[in-house]
Motif scaffolding. Structure first.
Motif, short mmCIF file in Angstrom:
data_model
loop_
_atom_site.label_atom_id
_atom_site.label_comp_id
_atom_site.label_asym_id
_atom_site.label_seq_id
_atom_site.Cartn_x
_atom_site.Cartn_y
_atom_site.Cartn_z
N ALA A 16 -4.38 -10.24 0.22
CA ALA A 16 -4.87 -11.34 -0.39
C ALA A 16 -6.27 -11.75 0.11
CB ALA A 16 -3.46 -12.36 -0.28
N GLN A 275 -6.05 -8.06 -8.44
CA GLN A 275 -5.41 -9.08 -7.36
C GLN A 275 -4.90 -10.26 -7.90
OE1 GLN A 275 -4.75 -6.96 -4.71
NE2 GLN A 275 -6.11 -5.60 -5.79
N ARG A 279 -0.91 -11.88 -8.65
CA ARG A 279 -0.29 -12.94 -8.19
C ARG A 279 0.32 -13.95 -9.26
NH1 ARG A 279 -5.03 -12.41 -4.97
NH2 ARG A 279 -6.28 -13.92 -6.39
N THR A 280 0.38 -13.68 -10.51
CA THR A 280 0.72 -14.49 -11.62
C THR A 280 2.19 -14.19 -11.56
OG1 THR A 280 0.47 -12.89 -13.35
CG2 THR A 280 -1.50 -14.18 -12.90
N ARG A 284 4.82 -10.84 -11.91
CA ARG A 284 6.04 -10.65 -11.05
C ARG A 284 7.28 -10.56 -11.60
NH1 ARG A 284 4.88 -11.05 -5.70
NH2 ARG A 284 2.66 -11.46 -5.05
#
Length: 326
Positions: A16, A275, A279-280, A284
């Motif tokens: 991250a 990336q 992260r959304t 996921r």
């Protein structure tokens, strides 16, 4: 030598951070031209995963199209991506095996790993060893199954999506390590799971998503997963390390690649967009439905991982006596 286990620990901490640092250096304006993501198989799991991530990459390009280019075990898509314009408008989405495994199982490849720049891993999934109704119900562990195979050598069979795949070699390594002849039965696509459920073969070595539903329903029994830790989709199933076969530890990683001549600034922009997509909540949640986990290797470690895994699989392929095919 860098190992998969090293990277799984390190990349969780730095992925991250490195991605956020690259955002400020990357081009801010999305590409106006249509971007093509090439996959090497007919629409299915891999295609769905590529579309899931691409749907959240609007910061990279205004229009992104996922194209399936099936054929030659996925090599047609790789060759097409190699010869594409190196301007960020075309990329390959593929398992890492295309780069670190194929060079050892095919006599002739029209590409080499150096023809591509690795951009980002996106997800990983362990392999699942399952057994079906051919195997007696009292067989509940990998140790039980090994003993049954030794006692029933004519029935000791396992299916995979094809000869010369990592799944093929994982099954072969189990037989060699446990001291029994584990006969490989190659299939196309998910045919192995269908025959396993019918009792045609004893076992299957397949990606977890292909058999998870039948395991959850009780139609198949899962004996072990190949990941370095227990899989959250089947938490009661031990790992191969726990079962006494640590050499079988393996993950299938999916990743993005671009032609090697692609400018660094574009590679960084693409990496940052990937990336951000990972992260959304949408990505996921979608990955959970596909039975894969987000898994990011820091960009600076990605090429080192491919080289390390290539050396590992070269040793395995040579040890089994497999003869490379055309």
């Amino acid at each position: 030598m860098i190992t998969r286990r090293d990277l799984m620990i390190a990349s969780a901490a730095c992925g991250a951070i490195s991605a956020s640092c690259r955002v400020s250096r990357a081009l801010a304006k999305p590409l106006s031209k249509t971007v093509h993501i090439l996959t090497g198989f007919t629409p299915g799991f891999q295609d769905a995963l590529a579309r899931l991530v691409a749907g959240q990459m609007s910061s990279y390009a205004e229009t992104i199209v996922v194209e399936s280019r099936p054929g030659a075990g996925g090599r047609i898509a790789v060759e097409a991506a190699k010869s594409a314009d190196a301007d960020g408008s075309a990329m390959l989405f593929a398992p890492l095996g295309f780069m670190m495994f194929f060079p050892h199982v095919y006599k002739t490849l029209r590409y080499q790993p150096r023809d591509f720049t690795p951009v980002s891993t996106v997800a990983s999934t362990p392999t699942l060893l399952t057994v079906g109704p051919m195997v007696p119900a009292e067989i509940k562990t990998l140790a039980d199954f090994v003993a049954w195979c030794r006692a029933n050598p004519k029935l000791a069979t396992f299916g995979t999506p094809g000869a010369g795949t990592t799944l093929h070699f994982l099954g072969t390594m189990l037989g060699r390590g446990a001291g029994f002849d584990f006969l490989h039965v190659p299939y196309q696509g998910g045919g192995a799971i269908q025959d396993l459920a019918k009792g045609v073969i004893a076992a299957a070595v397949m990606p977890i998503g292909s058999s998870l539903g039948l395991v959850q329903s009780g139609d198949l029994r899962a004996l072990a997963t190949t990941g370095p830790r227990r899989c959250p989709f089947v938490p009661a199933v031990p790992t191969v390390r726990e079962a006494g076969y640590p050499s079988l530890e393996d993950l299938t990683w999916f990743a993005f690649f671009v032609p090697a001549r692609t400018p660094t600034q574009i590679v960084e922009k693409l990496n940052a967009a990937i990336q951000a997509a990972l992260r959304t909540d949408e990505v996921r949640a979608g990955m959970a439905k596909l039975a894969v986990e987000p898994d990011v290797i820091a960009m600076e470690d990605f090429a080192r991982l491919i080289a390390s895994e290539s050396d590992r699989w070269k040793t395995i392929v040579q040890a089994t006596g497999f003869v490379p095919t055309d």
